[in-house]
Write an enzyme that holds these catalytic residues in place. Structure first.
Site, short mmCIF file in Angstrom:
data_model
loop_
_atom_site.label_atom_id
_atom_site.label_comp_id
_atom_site.label_asym_id
_atom_site.label_seq_id
_atom_site.Cartn_x
_atom_site.Cartn_y
_atom_site.Cartn_z
N SER A 188 -1.38 0.80 4.51
CA SER A 188 -0.21 0.07 5.01
C SER A 188 0.39 -0.82 3.93
O SER A 188 -0.34 -1.40 3.11
CB SER A 188 -0.62 -0.80 6.21
N LYS A 222 -6.56 -3.28 5.61
CA LYS A 222 -5.81 -2.31 4.83
C LYS A 222 -5.86 -2.64 3.34
O LYS A 222 -5.92 -1.75 2.49
CB LYS A 222 -4.36 -2.25 5.31
N TYR A 235 -5.65 -7.04 10.29
CA TYR A 235 -5.07 -5.75 9.93
C TYR A 235 -4.73 -5.70 8.44
O TYR A 235 -5.08 -4.75 7.74
CB TYR A 235 -3.82 -5.49 10.77
#
Length: 230
Positions: free
Chosen positions: A119, A138, A134
């Site tokens: 991402s 990533k 998150y």
């Protein structure tokens, strides 16, 4: 004849994927599409690869496209992020990549390509996408795939990471329907109009799986409409 193996915990999506490949004239089969295979769980990556090898022999490519958002569990800023969100998001988005790499590199023997979907939030944050679990999960993929790429290179196996921007998938629906995000999207992703389409990410995956990228490994390939330029 080459074939695509589909392994996942969502049987409906898996069967749809198999049907889509077969509709184009390709061959595909599913591994425990009723939910028996979950590569975030210990031992399951090895099971999936063993089944693939048993049916079709040599594995030439592996794609990790497993991920989750932790907002519903309390992911957010550092101060507000819950323990549950932190652990679950890292388990699914980071630890599962480690498990698949650990199983796939020896299973592939000599030659092949492994592609991981990452991402743009790993390196470029935004207040409307403030999800520390998150983003950090990533971000942790970058040293992981570089280490794996160096370890696998003597065996002819390549390992690369795609850094995806906002992609039009069900997981991104909250962001894509936010008026605030819509208003700022041209500055977040200045190349093109709107979010990336899944097919655009898939094209990058296909290139990384193909001989055309045969000298590329340990790379982070942005498919983000220019998000990383911020």
């Amino acid at each position: 004849m080459s074939a695509v193996l589909v392994a996942g915990s969502d049987g409906g999506i898996g069967r749809a994927c198999v049907a889509a490949v077969e509709a184009t004239g390709g061959a595909a089969f599913g591994v425990d599409l009723a939910g028996g295979i979950d590569i975030t769980a210990p031992g399951h990556a090895e099971q999936a690869l063993a089944q693939a090898t048993a049916v079709h022999g040599q594995i030439s490519g592996v794609v990790h496209a497993v991920g989750m958002s932790g907002r519903s569990l309390g992911d957010g800023g550092v101060v507000e992020c819950t323990d549950t969100a932190w652990h679950e998001v890292h388990r699914v988005n980071h630890e599962s990549v480690f498990r698949l790499l650990r199983a796939a590199i020896p299973a592939m023997g000599k030659g092949g390509s492994i592609v991981v979907i990452g991402s743009a939030l790993a390196s470029s944050l935004d207040d409307d996408f403030r999800t520390v679990a998150y983003a950090s999960a990533k971000g942790a993929l970058i040293p992981l795939i570089r280490t794996a790429a160096r370890e696998a290179a003597p065996h002819g196996v390549r390992v690369n990471l795609i850094s995806a921007g906002l992609v039009a998938t069900p997981m991104s629906r909250r962001a894509r329907t936010s008026e605030t995000v819509k208003a700022k999207l041209p500055s977040l992703m200045p190349l093109g109009a709107g979010p990336c389409e899944p097919e655009e990410v898939a094209q990058a995956v296909l290139w990384l799986l193909s001989p055309s990228s045969g000298r590329t490994t340990g790379a982070v390939i942005p498919v983000d409409g220019g998000w990383h330029l911020r």
